[in-house]
Design a protein around this motif. Structure first.
Motif, PDB file in Angstrom:
ATOM      1  N   VAL A 103      76.365  47.582  32.960  1.00 44.03           N
ATOM      2  CA  VAL A 103      75.493  46.725  32.149  1.00 44.03           C
ATOM      3  C   VAL A 103      74.051  46.809  32.648  1.00 44.03           C
ATOM      4  CG1 VAL A 103      74.984  44.347  31.489  1.00 44.03           C
ATOM      5  CG2 VAL A 103      77.356  45.141  31.530  1.00 44.03           C
ATOM      6  N   VAL A 104      73.870  46.728  33.971  1.00 38.50           N
ATOM      7  CA  VAL A 104      72.525  46.791  34.556  1.00 38.50           C
ATOM      8  C   VAL A 104      71.872  48.130  34.231  1.00 38.50           C
ATOM      9  CG1 VAL A 104      71.237  46.837  36.726  1.00 38.50           C
ATOM     10  CG2 VAL A 104      73.064  45.158  36.405  1.00 38.50           C
ATOM     11  N   MET A 105      72.618  49.216  34.385  1.00 37.73           N
ATOM     12  CA  MET A 105      72.074  50.555  34.099  1.00 37.73           C
ATOM     13  C   MET A 105      71.733  50.704  32.618  1.00 37.73           C
ATOM     14  SD  MET A 105      74.745  52.725  36.463  1.00 37.73           S
ATOM     15  CE  MET A 105      74.296  54.312  35.777  1.00 37.73           C
ATOM     16  N   GLN A 106      72.627  50.216  31.764  1.00 36.54           N
ATOM     17  CA  GLN A 106      72.402  50.336  30.317  1.00 36.54           C
ATOM     18  C   GLN A 106      71.150  49.580  29.874  1.00 36.54           C
ATOM     19  OE1 GLN A 106      73.894  52.320  28.251  1.00 36.54           O
ATOM     20  NE2 GLN A 106      74.812  51.285  26.490  1.00 36.54           N
ATOM     21  N   VAL A 107      71.042  48.340  30.300  1.00 35.48           N
ATOM     22  CA  VAL A 107      69.902  47.505  29.911  1.00 35.48           C
ATOM     23  C   VAL A 107      68.609  48.048  30.517  1.00 35.48           C
ATOM     24  CG1 VAL A 107      68.873  45.207  30.097  1.00 35.48           C
ATOM     25  CG2 VAL A 107      71.310  45.437  29.593  1.00 35.48           C
ATOM     26  N   GLY A 108      68.673  48.401  31.810  1.00 32.70           N
ATOM     27  CA  GLY A 108      67.487  48.918  32.489  1.00 32.70           C
ATOM     28  C   GLY A 108      66.976  50.202  31.865  1.00 32.70           C
ATOM     29  N   TRP A 109      67.888  51.139  31.588  1.00 34.81           N
ATOM     30  CA  TRP A 109      67.498  52.425  31.002  1.00 34.81           C
ATOM     31  C   TRP A 109      66.959  52.247  29.580  1.00 34.81           C
ATOM     32  CZ3 TRP A 109      66.013  56.903  32.590  1.00 34.81           C
ATOM     33  CH2 TRP A 109      66.054  58.015  31.744  1.00 34.81           C
ATOM     34  N   PHE A 110      67.593  51.345  28.833  1.00 35.64           N
ATOM     35  CA  PHE A 110      67.145  51.083  27.455  1.00 35.64           C
ATOM     36  C   PHE A 110      65.710  50.554  27.456  1.00 35.64           C
ATOM     37  CE2 PHE A 110      66.636  48.602  23.604  1.00 35.64           C
ATOM     38  CZ  PHE A 110      67.206  49.430  22.630  1.00 35.64           C
ATOM     39  N   LYS A 111      65.421  49.597  28.322  1.00 33.16           N
ATOM     40  CA  LYS A 111      64.077  49.012  28.385  1.00 33.16           C
ATOM     41  C   LYS A 111      63.053  50.044  28.863  1.00 33.16           C
ATOM     42  CE  LYS A 111      65.372  44.162  29.074  1.00 33.16           C
ATOM     43  NZ  LYS A 111      65.325  43.002  30.002  1.00 33.16           N
ATOM     44  N   PHE A 112      63.466  50.863  29.860  1.00 31.14           N
ATOM     45  CA  PHE A 112      62.555  51.868  30.402  1.00 31.14           C
ATOM     46  C   PHE A 112      62.196  52.917  29.349  1.00 31.14           C
ATOM     47  CE2 PHE A 112      62.107  56.092  32.362  1.00 31.14           C
ATOM     48  CZ  PHE A 112      60.952  55.890  33.109  1.00 31.14           C
ATOM     49  N   THR A 113      63.200  53.433  28.653  1.00 30.84           N
ATOM     50  CA  THR A 113      62.952  54.478  27.654  1.00 30.84           C
ATOM     51  C   THR A 113      62.217  53.934  26.434  1.00 30.84           C
ATOM     52  OG1 THR A 113      65.204  54.097  26.796  1.00 30.84           O
ATOM     53  CG2 THR A 113      64.903  55.920  28.353  1.00 30.84           C
ATOM     54  N   LYS A 114      62.453  52.671  26.096  1.00 31.44           N
ATOM     55  CA  LYS A 114      61.737  52.081  24.967  1.00 31.44           C
ATOM     56  C   LYS A 114      60.255  51.961  25.286  1.00 31.44           C
ATOM     57  CE  LYS A 114      61.944  48.327  21.625  1.00 31.44           C
ATOM     58  NZ  LYS A 114      62.665  47.117  21.167  1.00 31.44           N
ATOM     59  N   LYS A 115      59.964  51.608  26.531  1.00 27.96           N
ATOM     60  CA  LYS A 115      58.573  51.484  26.946  1.00 27.96           C
ATOM     61  C   LYS A 115      57.907  52.848  27.050  1.00 27.96           C
ATOM     62  CE  LYS A 115      55.695  49.365  30.549  1.00 27.96           C
ATOM     63  NZ  LYS A 115      55.694  48.597  31.827  1.00 27.96           N
ATOM     64  N   LYS A 116      58.669  53.858  27.504  1.00 25.28           N
ATOM     65  CA  LYS A 116      58.085  55.183  27.736  1.00 25.28           C
ATOM     66  C   LYS A 116      58.036  56.042  26.483  1.00 25.28           C
ATOM     67  CE  LYS A 116      58.283  59.103  30.907  1.00 25.28           C
ATOM     68  NZ  LYS A 116      58.937  59.674  32.121  1.00 25.28           N
ATOM     69  N   TYR A 117      59.117  55.997  25.679  1.00 27.65           N
ATOM     70  CA  TYR A 117      59.208  56.898  24.517  1.00 27.65           C
ATOM     71  C   TYR A 117      59.082  56.166  23.184  1.00 27.65           C
ATOM     72  CZ  TYR A 117      61.178  59.892  28.145  1.00 27.65           C
ATOM     73  OH  TYR A 117      61.393  60.606  29.302  1.00 27.65           O
ATOM     74  N   GLY A 118      59.035  54.844  23.205  1.00 26.74           N
ATOM     75  CA  GLY A 118      58.910  54.098  21.963  1.00 26.74           C
ATOM     76  C   GLY A 118      60.232  53.742  21.320  1.00 26.74           C
ATOM     77  N   GLU A 119      61.304  54.300  21.841  1.00 27.06           N
ATOM     78  CA  GLU A 119      62.634  53.951  21.338  1.00 27.06           C
ATOM     79  C   GLU A 119      63.611  53.873  22.519  1.00 27.06           C
ATOM     80  OE1 GLU A 119      64.218  56.895  18.765  1.00 27.06           O
ATOM     81  OE2 GLU A 119      64.237  58.473  20.289  1.00 27.06           O
ATOM     82  N   GLY A 120      64.496  52.894  22.450  1.00 26.89           N
ATOM     83  CA  GLY A 120      65.447  52.713  23.536  1.00 26.89           C
ATOM     84  C   GLY A 120      66.571  53.726  23.501  1.00 26.89           C
ATOM     85  N   ARG A 121      66.923  54.264  24.644  1.00 26.68           N
ATOM     86  CA  ARG A 121      68.045  55.206  24.763  1.00 26.68           C
ATOM     87  C   ARG A 121      69.111  54.615  25.670  1.00 26.68           C
ATOM     88  NH1 ARG A 121      64.443  60.753  25.704  1.00 26.68           N
ATOM     89  NH2 ARG A 121      63.182  60.510  23.783  1.00 26.68           N
ATOM     90  N   ARG A 122      70.340  55.084  25.493  1.00 26.74           N
ATOM     91  CA  ARG A 122      71.473  54.508  26.214  1.00 26.74           C
ATOM     92  C   ARG A 122      72.154  55.555  27.092  1.00 26.74           C
ATOM     93  NH1 ARG A 122      71.166  51.898  21.319  1.00 26.74           N
ATOM     94  NH2 ARG A 122      71.371  49.616  21.392  1.00 26.74           N
ATOM     95  N   ILE A 123      72.688  55.081  28.214  1.00 23.79           N
ATOM     96  CA  ILE A 123      73.479  55.939  29.101  1.00 23.79           C
ATOM     97  C   ILE A 123      74.912  55.990  28.598  1.00 23.79           C
ATOM     98  CG2 ILE A 123      74.325  56.254  31.464  1.00 23.79           C
ATOM     99  CD1 ILE A 123      71.854  54.688  32.412  1.00 23.79           C
ATOM    100  N   PHE A 124      75.441  54.821  28.247  1.00 25.37           N
ATOM    101  CA  PHE A 124      76.814  54.707  27.756  1.00 25.37           C
ATOM    102  C   PHE A 124      76.797  54.424  26.255  1.00 25.37           C
ATOM    103  CE2 PHE A 124      76.608  52.991  32.103  1.00 25.37           C
ATOM    104  CZ  PHE A 124      77.450  53.886  32.757  1.00 25.37           C
ATOM    105  N   LEU A 125      77.895  54.714  25.601  1.00 25.40           N
ATOM    106  CA  LEU A 125      78.003  54.400  24.178  1.00 25.40           C
ATOM    107  C   LEU A 125      77.917  52.895  23.967  1.00 25.40           C
ATOM    108  CD1 LEU A 125      80.845  56.875  23.117  1.00 25.40           C
ATOM    109  CD2 LEU A 125      78.377  57.141  22.826  1.00 25.40           C
TER     110      LEU A 125
END
Length: 410
Positions: free
Chosen positions: A348-370
């Motif tokens: 959960v921590v990785m999914q939420v953290g990565w989503f927020k990071f990629t949304k800020k960096k690329y403009g859209e949130g990406r996920r590690i897990f489905l």
């Protein structure tokens, strides 16, 4: 209560068989038999009552196969676990034992928090349930109680086992040469896989100045609060598919039961060269009752579940496991023993953290897990939830065996 009754009958009337209640093994066996009976026989009545009161689960659409079929399944089933645990404990345990009292308080405290969460979800039709801040306050409050009790209570001590050199490795023979040092009040814990593996939390502050040892509680109590909060939330996140949380927790609890029993037994603590914790063996009664309640609950919670434990169960389970680990001085083994809880939390921590990071960096949130937690990821991949649960149990058993191995492998 039965313990005190039969103790009285033995002292006053020498009632045949009454002395059996002096044996920890007998009382533990009776506790697990009673808890299994209560959870399986009376569990059905509780489920029918919950169904009659329309206390059913409202399921959010997450796009998971078979999810809609679970709507309306009775929740708050954690009541079964709590009742089936506490009744045998009250009957067979020594209720003046500080460890038993601490575990009873933990069960009731976390049970109330979980119940409030389920009540708000069910009757107030608020899917968010109890606000997260109030859950955390409740968990921190319990951690504060446990930490203060462990640090300040005079009956929570350890003893150093002193033995003479013996040519035999036979447990019974070694028992003849065991001697005991005085009871010590300390904040010692156990580091796994390390020789001379005792670690004193006070050393985290006394390196500055030895005179600061009286303030070791400033280090110890926050650590206890963190452990209680983390494990409780981990168990809560694991409760996502039928039988996963209850089965995984039963494996963890039985493993902690082994630690509690050997740590409270002077002979085996000497033989295994582990910390001897006076009065901790009585926790075995609570642990067997709790394990029996979890296994009995599985009778109705395996796929397809007839009842969900809800936060009433999952928060209580996590709190109890955390307190058991702290009381047996094995809290540093939690990442290994509770590996299922840990990976669910991390996913959960990785999914939420990565989503927020990629949304800020690329403009859209990406996920590690489905989807997170991790068990939902495998559901999205098309695995049947029964297969996911059994495989998680197998991993849990493997981690439990590795944890038990730490008794000797250093």
């Amino acid at each position: 209560m039965l313990y005190y009754l039969f103790q009285f009958l033995e002292e006053q009337y020498q009632l045949p068989g009454a002395q059996l209640f002096e044996f920890l093994s007998f009382r533990s066996a009776m506790a697990i038999i009673f808890s299994l009976g209560i959870s399986t026989i009376y569990g059905k009545r509780i489920i029918n009552y919950l169904r009659a009161k329309q206390i059913g689960e409202s399921v959010r659409d997450l796009g998971l196969k078979g999810q809609s079929e679970k709507a309306g399944t009775p929740t708050m089933g954690g009541i079964i676990i709590i009742v089936a645990t506490l009744i045998p404990v009250l009957l067979f345990a020594k209720l003046e034992n500080i460890y038993v009292l601490l575990l009873i308080i933990t069960t009731l405290w976390m049970g109330v928090i979980g119940f409030l969460d389920d009540y708000i979800k069910t009757f107030k039709k608020d899917k968010e349930g109890l606000k997260g801040i109030f859950k955390v306050i409740g968990q921190v409050g319990l951690g504060l109680i446990v930490g203060c009790t462990m640090y300040f209570h005079p009956q929570i001590t350890t003893k150093e086992v002193v033995t003479e050199t013996s040519p035999t490795e036979n447990v019974i023979a070694r028992a003849e040469v065991v001697d005991m040092g005085p009871e010590e009040k300390n904040t010692t814990t156990t580091i796994p896989f390390v020789k001379n593996n005792e670690f004193e939390y006070s050393s985290l502050i006394t390196w500055i100045n030895p005179g600061l040892i009286d303030y070791a509680w400033l280090i110890f109590i926050p650590i206890v609060i963190f452990i209680v909060t983390a494990v409780s939330n981990g168990a809560n996140l694991t409760d996502g598919i039928d039988g996963l949380a209850a089965g995984s927790s039963a494996i963890i609890v039985l493993t902690l039961g082994i630690f509690a029993w050997v740590s409270g037994n002077i002979i085996f603590s000497d033989y295994l060269n582990i910390m001897y914790i006076p009065r901790s063996g009585e926790m075995t009664i609570f642990i067997t009752a709790f394990a029996g309640a979890l296994v009995g609950f599985l009778w109705y919670n395996t796929f397809p579940a007839q009842v969900f434990m809800g936060d009433t169960g999952s928060l209580t389970i996590g709190g109890i496991i955390a307190v058991l680990a702290i009381a047996t001085r094995k809290e540093l083994l939690i990442p290994l023993l509770c590996g299922i809880f840990l990976i669910e939390n991390l996913s959960v921590v990785m999914q939420v953290g990565w989503f927020k990071f990629t949304k800020k960096k690329y403009g859209e949130g990406r996920r590690i897990f489905l989807m997170s937690p991790l068990h939902h990821h495998y559901q999205k991949k098309g695995r049947h939830e029964s297969k996911i649960v059994v495989r998680f149990w197998i991993v849990g058993i493997f981690l439990a065996i590795l944890t038990i191995v730490t008794l000797k492998v250093r």
